[in-house]
Design an enzyme around this catalytic site. Structure first.
Site, PDB file in Angstrom:
ATOM      1  N   ASP A   1      -3.065  -3.532   5.995  1.00 26.19           N
ATOM      2  CA  ASP A   1      -3.763  -2.261   6.156  1.00 26.19           C
ATOM      3  C   ASP A   1      -2.999  -1.269   5.270  1.00 26.19           C
ATOM      4  O   ASP A   1      -1.851  -1.528   4.892  1.00 26.19           O
ATOM      5  CB  ASP A   1      -3.701  -1.846   7.637  1.00 26.19           C
ATOM      6  CG  ASP A   1      -4.237  -0.456   7.847  1.00 26.19           C
ATOM      7  OD1 ASP A   1      -5.338  -0.160   7.352  1.00 26.19           O
ATOM      8  OD2 ASP A   1      -3.545   0.354   8.510  1.00 26.19           O
ATOM      9  N   LEU A   2      -3.618  -0.168   4.927  1.00 26.18           N
ATOM     10  CA  LEU A   2      -2.955   0.795   4.034  1.00 26.18           C
ATOM     11  C   LEU A   2      -2.314   1.949   4.806  1.00 26.18           C
ATOM     12  O   LEU A   2      -1.090   2.088   4.860  1.00 26.18           O
ATOM     13  CB  LEU A   2      -3.976   1.344   3.029  1.00 26.18           C
ATOM     14  CG  LEU A   2      -3.481   2.433   2.081  1.00 26.18           C
ATOM     15  CD1 LEU A   2      -2.420   1.902   1.134  1.00 26.18           C
ATOM     16  CD2 LEU A   2      -4.644   3.008   1.274  1.00 26.18           C
ATOM     17  N   ASP A   3      -3.190   2.753   5.431  1.00 31.46           N
ATOM     18  CA  ASP A   3      -2.727   3.972   6.093  1.00 31.46           C
ATOM     19  C   ASP A   3      -1.835   3.635   7.290  1.00 31.46           C
ATOM     20  O   ASP A   3      -2.278   2.974   8.219  1.00 31.46           O
ATOM     21  CB  ASP A   3      -3.941   4.786   6.572  1.00 31.46           C
ATOM     22  CG  ASP A   3      -4.824   5.250   5.415  1.00 31.46           C
ATOM     23  OD1 ASP A   3      -4.268   5.761   4.438  1.00 31.46           O
ATOM     24  OD2 ASP A   3      -6.052   5.094   5.498  1.00 31.46           O
TER      25      ASP A   3
ATOM     26  N   THR B   1      -0.435   8.113   5.370  1.00 27.57           N
ATOM     27  CA  THR B   1      -1.510   9.060   5.113  1.00 27.57           C
ATOM     28  C   THR B   1      -2.143   9.581   6.406  1.00 27.57           C
ATOM     29  O   THR B   1      -2.959  10.494   6.352  1.00 27.57           O
ATOM     30  CB  THR B   1      -2.612   8.404   4.258  1.00 27.57           C
ATOM     31  OG1 THR B   1      -2.800   7.101   4.757  1.00 27.57           O
ATOM     32  CG2 THR B   1      -2.218   8.350   2.801  1.00 27.57           C
TER      33      THR B   1
ATOM     34  N   LYS C   1      -7.221   6.083  14.037  1.00 29.04           N
ATOM     35  CA  LYS C   1      -6.564   5.243  13.039  1.00 29.04           C
ATOM     36  C   LYS C   1      -7.352   3.952  12.846  1.00 29.04           C
ATOM     37  O   LYS C   1      -7.714   3.289  13.820  1.00 29.04           O
ATOM     38  CB  LYS C   1      -5.126   4.936  13.457  1.00 29.04           C
ATOM     39  CG  LYS C   1      -4.216   6.140  13.338  1.00 29.04           C
ATOM     40  CD  LYS C   1      -2.778   5.782  13.648  1.00 29.04           C
ATOM     41  CE  LYS C   1      -1.885   7.003  13.505  1.00 29.04           C
ATOM     42  NZ  LYS C   1      -0.502   6.705  13.911  1.00 29.04           N
TER      43      LYS C   1
ATOM     44  N   SER D   1      -8.405  -2.374   4.107  1.00 28.44           N
ATOM     45  CA  SER D   1      -8.384  -0.996   4.612  1.00 28.44           C
ATOM     46  C   SER D   1      -9.790  -0.443   4.770  1.00 28.44           C
ATOM     47  O   SER D   1     -10.671  -0.736   3.973  1.00 28.44           O
ATOM     48  CB  SER D   1      -7.603  -0.112   3.623  1.00 28.44           C
ATOM     49  OG  SER D   1      -7.802   1.258   3.914  1.00 28.44           O
ATOM     50  N   ALA D   2      -9.969   0.399   5.778  1.00 24.84           N
ATOM     51  CA  ALA D   2     -11.263   1.058   5.988  1.00 24.84           C
ATOM     52  C   ALA D   2     -11.464   2.216   5.027  1.00 24.84           C
ATOM     53  O   ALA D   2     -12.561   2.744   4.906  1.00 24.84           O
ATOM     54  CB  ALA D   2     -11.334   1.578   7.423  1.00 24.84           C
TER      55      ALA D   2
ATOM     56  N   LYS E   1     -13.425  -1.585  11.539  1.00 24.53           N
ATOM     57  CA  LYS E   1     -12.541  -2.244  12.495  1.00 24.53           C
ATOM     58  C   LYS E   1     -12.854  -1.656  13.863  1.00 24.53           C
ATOM     59  O   LYS E   1     -13.142  -0.464  13.925  1.00 24.53           O
ATOM     60  CB  LYS E   1     -11.068  -1.981  12.149  1.00 24.53           C
ATOM     61  CG  LYS E   1     -10.646  -2.514  10.774  1.00 24.53           C
ATOM     62  CD  LYS E   1      -9.253  -1.997  10.393  1.00 24.53           C
ATOM     63  CE  LYS E   1      -8.914  -2.379   8.963  1.00 24.53           C
ATOM     64  NZ  LYS E   1      -7.636  -1.839   8.484  1.00 24.53           N
TER      65      LYS E   1
ATOM     66  N   GLU F   1      -0.810  -4.324  10.624  1.00 24.46           N
ATOM     67  CA  GLU F   1      -1.656  -3.225  11.105  1.00 24.46           C
ATOM     68  C   GLU F   1      -0.883  -2.224  11.955  1.00 24.46           C
ATOM     69  O   GLU F   1      -0.034  -2.603  12.744  1.00 24.46           O
ATOM     70  CB  GLU F   1      -2.767  -3.795  11.996  1.00 24.46           C
ATOM     71  CG  GLU F   1      -4.105  -3.929  11.325  1.00 24.46           C
ATOM     72  CD  GLU F   1      -4.751  -2.600  10.948  1.00 24.46           C
ATOM     73  OE1 GLU F   1      -4.293  -1.544  11.395  1.00 24.46           O
ATOM     74  OE2 GLU F   1      -5.720  -2.640  10.177  1.00 24.46           O
ATOM     75  N   ASP F   2      -1.227  -0.951  11.820  1.00 21.98           N
ATOM     76  CA  ASP F   2      -0.598   0.071  12.671  1.00 21.98           C
ATOM     77  C   ASP F   2      -1.566   0.597  13.722  1.00 21.98           C
ATOM     78  O   ASP F   2      -1.191   1.453  14.519  1.00 21.98           O
ATOM     79  CB  ASP F   2      -0.114   1.261  11.831  1.00 21.98           C
ATOM     80  CG  ASP F   2      -1.269   2.081  11.301  1.00 21.98           C
ATOM     81  OD1 ASP F   2      -2.243   1.477  10.807  1.00 21.98           O
ATOM     82  OD2 ASP F   2      -1.221   3.320  11.395  1.00 21.98           O
TER      83      ASP F   2
HETATM   84  C1  G6P Z   1      -8.110   4.348   7.444  1.00 25.04           C
HETATM   85  C2  G6P Z   1      -7.507   5.428   8.318  1.00 25.04           C
HETATM   86  C3  G6P Z   1      -8.579   6.211   9.042  1.00 25.04           C
HETATM   87  C4  G6P Z   1      -9.614   6.709   8.049  1.00 25.04           C
HETATM   88  C5  G6P Z   1     -10.239   5.528   7.322  1.00 25.04           C
HETATM   89  C6  G6P Z   1     -11.274   5.961   6.301  1.00 25.04           C
HETATM   90  O1  G6P Z   1      -8.509   3.294   8.231  1.00 25.04           O
HETATM   91  O2  G6P Z   1      -6.614   4.864   9.257  1.00 25.04           O
HETATM   92  O3  G6P Z   1      -7.970   7.288   9.705  1.00 25.04           O
HETATM   93  O4  G6P Z   1     -10.621   7.444   8.695  1.00 25.04           O
HETATM   94  O5  G6P Z   1      -9.214   4.815   6.663  1.00 25.04           O
HETATM   95  O6  G6P Z   1     -10.618   6.640   5.256  1.00 25.04           O
HETATM   96  P1  G6P Z   1     -11.336   7.415   4.090  1.00 25.04           P
HETATM   97  O7  G6P Z   1     -10.236   7.621   3.075  1.00 25.04           O
HETATM   98  O8  G6P Z   1     -12.424   6.534   3.554  1.00 25.04           O
HETATM   99  O9  G6P Z   1     -11.877   8.670   4.644  1.00 25.04           O
HETATM  100 MG    MG Z   2      -3.714   2.066   9.457  1.00 22.98          MG
END
Ligand code: G6P
Ligand code: MG
Length: 215
Positions: free
Chosen positions: A9-11, A17, A45, A114-115, A145, A169-170
């Site tokens: 996962d990224l964030d 972020t 998240k 990542s989402a 997710k 994943e966080d």
């Molecule tokens: C990640 C973050 C979420 C965020 C989603 C979409 O999963 O944890 O908090 O809403 O990405 O991010 P975006 O950059 O597309 O708005």
């Molecule tokens: Mg995350």
């Protein structure tokens, strides 16, 4: 080695972020006089942008028109893009690069799951892009997710089976997604939040991959 791929996962896993998403949603909430709390942000998240807005509006008890929602989604992202515009490699979370060095040397394939629709911009700004064999982000999936789609597409794209993947994943929703996809899940953060993960570590500092990736 029975595991062949690491899906990140990224964030909140590679970069922090979450704080920028929180600030952007709080600012957006001013449009409908709503104060988002940190506890609520925790539940956002891993959740897509549109679903996050729907949840916030539900908490605020505010029924918005489709046009209003569209405008607010753009506004939130404009605020967010401004906040991340100066991101740089210093914002990579501690221990991450050391860990990537280890798993690369051990021959694991590496993918992002990542989402976020902004994932590639963030990977570029932080110089993380070259580490990845494959990027599955919010532009490539239709289900948020805890649906496993993002990770299953990662496995498929890397040419490995789900049972050969380890997900980092966080977020609760992300851990659920990994488990629903039949993958191992390593939670990054607190045990109390990520209890469903197979293992939980606070961060990557001092982590020896050969130990962590043993199941
Ligand atoms: C990640 C973050 C979420 C965020 C989603 C979409 O999963 O944890 O908090 O809403 O990405 O991010 P975006 O950059 O597309 O708005
Ligand atoms: Mg995350």
């Amino acid at each position: 080695m029975s595991y062949k791929a690491c899906l990140f996962d990224l964030d909140g896993v590679l970069v922090d972020t979450a704080i920028y998403h929180f600030q952007a949603w709080k600012k957006l909430g001013e449009n409908f006089n709503y104060q988002l709390t940190e506890e609520q942000n925790e539940q956002l998240k891993g959740i897509s942008r549109v679903e996050s807005l729907n949840r916030i509006l539900a908490w605020a008890n505010f029924s918005a028109t489709a046009e209003q929602k569209e405008t607010w989604l753009i506004e939130k992202n404009t605020i967010y893009l401004d906040l991340i515009s100066n991101m740089n490699p210093n914002e990579i979370l501690p221990g991450v690069i050391d860990f990537l060095v280890q798993i690369k040397a051990e021959g694991y394939k590496i993918a992002l799951g990542s989402a976020s629709k902004n994932a590639e911009i963030i990977l570029e700004k932080t110089n993380l892009l070259p580490w990845f064999d494959l990027i599955i982000d919010g532009n490539k999936v239709t289900k948020s997710k805890p649906d496993p789609e993002v990770f299953l597409k990662g496995a498929e794209g890397l040419g490995v089976s789900a049972s050969e993947c380890i997900v980092f994943e966080d977020a609760q929703a992300g851990v659920e997604a990994a488990k629903a996809g039949g993958m191992k899940a390593i939670g990054i953060g607190e045990d109390t939040v990520l209890g469903r993960a197979d293992k939980v570590i606070p961060n990557f500092v001092g982590i020896f991959s050969a130990d962590l990736l043993k199941f």
